[in-house]
Write a protein that holds these residues in place. Sequence first.
Motif, short mmCIF file in Angstrom:
data_model
loop_
_atom_site.label_atom_id
_atom_site.label_comp_id
_atom_site.label_asym_id
_atom_site.label_seq_id
_atom_site.Cartn_x
_atom_site.Cartn_y
_atom_site.Cartn_z
N ASP A 99 -6.00 -1.59 -4.83
CA ASP A 99 -5.34 -2.13 -3.65
C ASP A 99 -6.27 -3.13 -2.97
OD1 ASP A 99 -3.53 -2.63 -1.70
OD2 ASP A 99 -3.49 -0.60 -0.87
N GLU A 100 -5.97 -4.39 -3.10
CA GLU A 100 -6.80 -5.48 -2.58
C GLU A 100 -8.28 -5.30 -2.89
OE1 GLU A 100 -5.91 -6.84 1.35
OE2 GLU A 100 -3.83 -6.22 1.16
N GLN A 115 -7.43 0.49 -0.39
CA GLN A 115 -7.66 -0.76 0.32
C GLN A 115 -8.89 -0.67 1.21
OE1 GLN A 115 -4.13 -1.77 2.39
NE2 GLN A 115 -4.91 -3.68 3.20
N THR A 129 0.83 -1.20 0.00
CA THR A 129 0.00 0.00 0.00
C THR A 129 0.87 1.26 0.00
OG1 THR A 129 -1.75 -1.16 1.17
CG2 THR A 129 -1.80 1.23 1.27
MG LIG Z 1 -2.06 -2.68 2.08
#
Ligand SMILES: [Mg+2]
Lengths: 364, 310
Positions: free
Chosen positions: B164-165, B88, B48
Amino acid sequence: MNWKTLRGFIKKEFRQSLRDPVMQRLIFLAPMLQLTVFGFALNNETRDIRMAIFSKPNDTVIQRFQDKALASGWFIKANVSENDPFMSIQSGEAEVAIVIKDKKVEAATLLEPVPIQILISAVNSLRAQAIESYVQAILNDTLTGNNSSQKLIQIETKILYNPRMETSYFLIPALIGIIICLITVLLTSMAFTREREAGTMETILSAPIQKWEIILGKAIPSTLLAAVNSFLTCSAGAVVFGIPFTGSLFLLSLVLATFIFTTVAIGIAISTISQTQQQAMMGSFLFLFPALLLSGLMFPVENMPPFMKVFSEINPMTHFNYIMRNIILKGGDLEFVLIHVGVILGIGIISFYLAFRNFKTTLN
Amino acid sequence: MSSDANKAVLVSHLLVQFGEFKAVNDISFSVDKGEIFGFLGANGAGKTTSIRVICGLLKPTAGEVSVGGEVFKGNGDNLKKKVGYMSQKFTLYDDLTVAENLEFTASLRKLDQDYFEERKKYLLDFIQFEYSEKSFVRDLSGGIKQQVALVASLLHDPEVIFLDEPTAGVTPVSRALFWSLIQKLADHGKTVFVTSHYMDEVEHCHRIALMRGGEIIALDTPKGLKSSQFPYGIYQLTAKAEDITDIEKALQRSSEVESFQPHGIHYHLAPKKDNSWEKISPLILPRFTAKKIRPSLEDVFIKLVEGKNR
Ligand SMILES: [Mg+2]
Ligand SMILES: Nc1ncnc2c1ncn2[C@@H]1O[C@H](COP(=O)(O)OP(=O)(O)OP(=O)(O)O)[C@@H](O)[C@H]1O
């Protein structure tokens, strides 16, 4: 200049606040309820004041004074066991003692005035202030027409503007200030922390937006909501407590607008230095408590030590109270009002500047 | 710089420090245009943090980052304009409708009304959104929310998009759907930069960077990673009897064995050399049933990340 982002922000903030049932209540209902409840709770007038009189027997002036005082309903006769006025106050038997030592009041001449000593227990300073006003008013009333005694009394101007001595006239304007300040600071201090905790702040900052866009985007909706809120609170003050808003409505609006601007600025400044909602809450209370205590409502500013006076003078609430009393009770003395509006505005501008400086559009 | 012109993202000697702690420690890599580039790594590996720098959200301590030829300047606005970012954490407002959320994002990006309406329609079609635009986000399922968040991050038609994810905490079906969208984006020429904890889905990436402790410890295509880490394949062993402590120790010490590790109810064994299996199979076969399998990314990950922890 591109206003799209600012407009988008304002729209979003309004949608969110107006939709949230908790917010709705906080903005529209709470202020009026608080004002009414606190107003009535704090408004219990000073009554049953235990008064002791130490004078020469058969002093007709003092006798008349005593009759008037008892008839007013504010005073009752104190049961005094000692013959020492000071002891009677200290023991708590009397709250106020009227002492005329040497001769009767009617024997006073211009050359030899009769000193009248008034001792007041100031255990409760608010009550003491009220007692002082009452005694002076009744003394004044008693002595009117009694030429020889006119010189004995100095009448405080306080009574002049509140002839019926209604405490709500002082209290309600101050309460309005407290409620506006409380709600505005608490709500705006959450402005950024709520986004930070939800994770939406990161999305906002991932767009190429400018500091002023996000700060004004948060400040403008808060200001407008607080304005509605303060209007409702003032209306409640007028309707429920019959506060005579004798001053010009324009002046009153100007003052409210300035005060709201400044409290919003303070809330935003708190928000920029807080990472979590809890910190924002703590920050708000760190401001609100001293601001409340040092606003002149609890302790008169004149009686504070110089060091504390400084804090009182940089407290927007103090100046708000000065102005509101002046407007509501005297009708608003333009110069006086403008000076204090200027001070409030200055505090707001400094807060906005600090907020602007602290705010970062990166996550560093 | 001529060869760099084809690069969507260039990162060189990037260092991000929080106090003394190096969250990202001197990483360098590049991403081609139209590539699906994966970031794989355990919690706290620095994925991240790296993405935030590339998106202009975080000032790097040292090193250089460029997106489409732009390097981090001032407050990162020049990078922010070029990229789309889906963070995220959850990125939409639950108490706003889908349309209102998108409208807000459009205002952040200062899009014209007409352009916004056109993009919104195109992108909602793209994800085959079948609910009303007036639905509140809180009423949507996790998978749909993520798809709407994807639409929001694509509104301004960025060249590079960072996810992000994006599939954390959604159902397997929604994950597969989301990856088909990523695939489609790449087919349309977009560069997609994605992080994930799921090994199976990272297989869809063209190339993968493996991060550990702020460093990139391997970077290759999924195929390349597997063949370079397991040039002689992997054997899946299933024990015939319960107690295998003696042979386990022998195999772990053997010079013919690269690694021998438990894997669910099985064991995975990687031979060290070309002829290792011939040498050790007489020892193994009486105790285990054996099957040669293709190494998975999970094997690669375990070997690289957990292997180095020893
Ligand atoms: Mg992360
Ligand atoms: N603002 C910050 N201040 C201090 N440390 C930070 C900060 N941001 C991240 N870190 C630390 O840097 C390290 C890398 O964090 P990062 O979020 O980049 O990891 P990640 O690979 O994304 O992990 P995850 O899979 O959990 O999302 C972590 O140890 C984290 O605690």
